[in-house]
Design a protein around this motif. Structure first.
Motif, PDB file in Angstrom:
ATOM      1  N   VAL A  51      49.267  35.059  34.267  1.00 30.45           N
ATOM      2  CA  VAL A  51      48.060  35.203  33.633  1.00 30.45           C
ATOM      3  C   VAL A  51      46.926  34.962  34.658  1.00 30.45           C
ATOM      4  O   VAL A  51      47.168  34.018  35.505  1.00 30.45           O
ATOM      5  CB  VAL A  51      47.441  34.561  32.410  1.00 30.45           C
ATOM      6  N   ARG A  52      46.138  35.731  35.057  1.00 26.64           N
ATOM      7  CA  ARG A  52      45.034  35.416  36.091  1.00 26.64           C
ATOM      8  C   ARG A  52      43.689  35.704  35.715  1.00 26.64           C
ATOM      9  O   ARG A  52      43.449  36.954  35.179  1.00 26.64           O
ATOM     10  CB  ARG A  52      45.194  36.214  37.294  1.00 26.64           C
ATOM     11  N   VAL A  53      42.746  34.986  35.933  1.00 25.45           N
ATOM     12  CA  VAL A  53      41.244  35.213  35.414  1.00 25.45           C
ATOM     13  C   VAL A  53      40.264  35.077  36.636  1.00 25.45           C
ATOM     14  O   VAL A  53      40.580  34.142  37.477  1.00 25.45           O
ATOM     15  CB  VAL A  53      40.819  34.073  34.471  1.00 25.45           C
ATOM     16  N   ARG A  54      39.782  35.941  36.818  1.00 25.75           N
ATOM     17  CA  ARG A  54      38.495  36.171  38.013  1.00 25.75           C
ATOM     18  C   ARG A  54      37.831  35.044  37.953  1.00 25.75           C
ATOM     19  O   ARG A  54      37.293  34.245  36.704  1.00 25.75           O
ATOM     20  CB  ARG A  54      37.497  37.164  38.004  1.00 25.75           C
ATOM     21  N   GLN A  55      37.699  34.257  39.127  1.00 29.44           N
ATOM     22  CA  GLN A  55      36.825  32.901  39.280  1.00 29.44           C
ATOM     23  C   GLN A  55      35.444  33.080  38.348  1.00 29.44           C
ATOM     24  O   GLN A  55      35.068  32.051  37.604  1.00 29.44           O
ATOM     25  CB  GLN A  55      36.393  32.769  40.580  1.00 29.44           C
ATOM     26  N   ALA A  56      34.880  34.003  38.436  1.00 30.40           N
ATOM     27  CA  ALA A  56      33.402  34.259  37.661  1.00 30.40           C
ATOM     28  C   ALA A  56      33.578  34.113  36.132  1.00 30.40           C
ATOM     29  O   ALA A  56      32.504  33.854  35.452  1.00 30.40           O
ATOM     30  CB  ALA A  56      32.912  35.674  38.019  1.00 30.40           C
ATOM     31  N   TRP A  57      34.776  34.129  35.594  1.00 31.41           N
ATOM     32  CA  TRP A  57      35.144  34.296  34.261  1.00 31.41           C
ATOM     33  C   TRP A  57      35.617  32.978  33.625  1.00 31.41           C
ATOM     34  O   TRP A  57      36.130  32.833  32.573  1.00 31.41           O
ATOM     35  CB  TRP A  57      35.855  35.555  33.731  1.00 31.41           C
ATOM     36  N   ARG A  58      36.129  32.226  34.690  1.00 32.41           N
ATOM     37  CA  ARG A  58      36.962  30.961  34.314  1.00 32.41           C
ATOM     38  C   ARG A  58      36.297  29.922  33.384  1.00 32.41           C
ATOM     39  O   ARG A  58      35.101  30.183  33.626  1.00 32.41           O
ATOM     40  CB  ARG A  58      37.511  30.340  35.600  1.00 32.41           C
ATOM     41  N   GLY A  59      36.897  29.178  32.815  1.00 31.68           N
ATOM     42  CA  GLY A  59      36.234  27.873  31.946  1.00 31.68           C
ATOM     43  C   GLY A  59      35.473  28.511  30.846  1.00 31.68           C
ATOM     44  O   GLY A  59      34.725  27.717  30.065  1.00 31.68           O
TER      45      GLY A  59
END
Ligand SMILES: CC(C)(COP(=O)(O)OP(=O)(O)OC[C@H]1O[C@@H](n2cnc3c(N)ncnc32)[C@H](O)[C@@H]1OP(=O)(O)O)[C@@H](O)C(=O)NCCC(=O)NCCS
Length: 188
Positions: free
Chosen positions: A82-90
Motif C-alpha cells: 500500500v502506498r499513499v501520496r505524501q500530500a495525503w499521509r497522516g
C-alpha cells in the motif's frame, strides 16, 4: 471531517497515471528504482492485473491518493503493498485502505485463513496501520531488508487471521510455547 475513500480497479489505460504516481515522488521504503519505461512495460505485460495480482487506486475524496497492490492471490497466502501520496499521509487513508483490502481479500478468496504483510522496522506509520487494523506482529527478521545505503534493516512480519477478522478479536502468537527458544545474548 473523515476522508471518503473508494477503491477503483486498475485498468491498462491507466499506464501513464501509474507511471506518474510511482515516479513523481520518492518511496524510500520500497527497494528498486522506478522509471517510467519500466512501469509502462510492466503494465503492457499485464503485471498489475493478472491471476496472481490485482491493483487498485485509492481515491480519497475523489482524488487518486494511493495505490493498493494485492499479490500471490493464487497460492493461498496473499500479500499486499500500500502506498499513499505524501500530500495525503497522516489523514487515515492508509488505515482505510488496509481495512478495505482485508475485507476484500477475505471475501474474494473464501479459502484463505490469513493475510500477511511485511514492512521495514523503521516504517512506524505502516506498523501503526497494521496494528490499527488488527494485524499482529508474528515475525522479526533481523538484517533481512537491504537498505539503499547498503546497511541492512530488520523486517517485521504482520498477519491477520480470518477468525480474528470475523470475530473482531486479536489473538497473539504463542511466543512462549518452548522456553528453550528464548534467546539471550551469549557467546557460543
Ligand atoms: C505507510 C502509509 C501507507 C500510511 O498511510 P497514512 O495514510 O499516512 O496512514 P494513516 O493516516 O492511516 O496513519 C496511521 C497511523 O500511523 C501513524 N503515523 C503516521 N506517520 C507516523 C510516523 N512517522 N511515525 C509514527 N506513527 C505515524 C498515525 O499517527 C496513525 O496512527 P493514529 O491514528 O493512532 O494517530 C503511508 O505513510 C505511505 O504510503 N508511506 C510510504 C509508502 C510505504 O511505506 N508503504 C508501506 C510499504 S510496506
Amino acid at each position: 471531517m473523515r476522508i471518503h475513500t473508494e477503491f477503483l480497479r486498475f485498468s491498462p489505460d491507466d499506464a501513464t497515471s501509474l507511471a506518474d504516481f510511482l515516479t513523481e515522488e520518492e518511496w524510500p521504503y520500497h527497494s528498486g528504482t522506478q522509471d517510467r519505461e519500466a512501469v509502462e512495460r510492466r503494465v503492457a505485460e499485464g503485471l498489475y492485473d493478472n491471476e496472481e495480482t490485482r491493483t487498485f487506486w485509492v481515491l480519497a475524496d475523489g482524488e487518486r491518493a494511493g495505490l493498493v497492490r494485492l499479490q500471490d492471490l493464487d497460492d493461498g497466502g496473499p500479500m499486499f503493498d500500500v502506498r499513499v501520496r505524501q500530500a495525503w499521509r497522516g489523514r487515515s487513508v492508509g488505515t482505510q485502505a488496509v481495512a478495505w483490502l482485508t475485507g476484500y481479500l477475505f471475501t474474494e478468496l473464501p479459502d484463505i485463513t490469513r493475510i500477511e504483510g511485511t514492512t521495514r522496522q523503521d516504517n512506524h506509520a505502516m506498523r501503526a496501520v497494521f496494528r490499527k487494523n488488527g494485524y499482529v506482529k508474528e515475525a522479526h527478521y533481523r538484517d533481512a531488508w537491504p537498505g539503499r545505503d547498503g546497511r541492512p534493516h530488520d523486517s517485521i512480519g504482520y498477519a491477520i487471521l480470518r477468525r480474528d477478522w470475523l470475530s473482531g478479536t486479536v489473538t497473539p502468537p504463542d511466543w512462549h510455547d518452548d522456553q528453550r527458544d528464548s534467546a539471550v545474548a551469549k557467546q557460543l
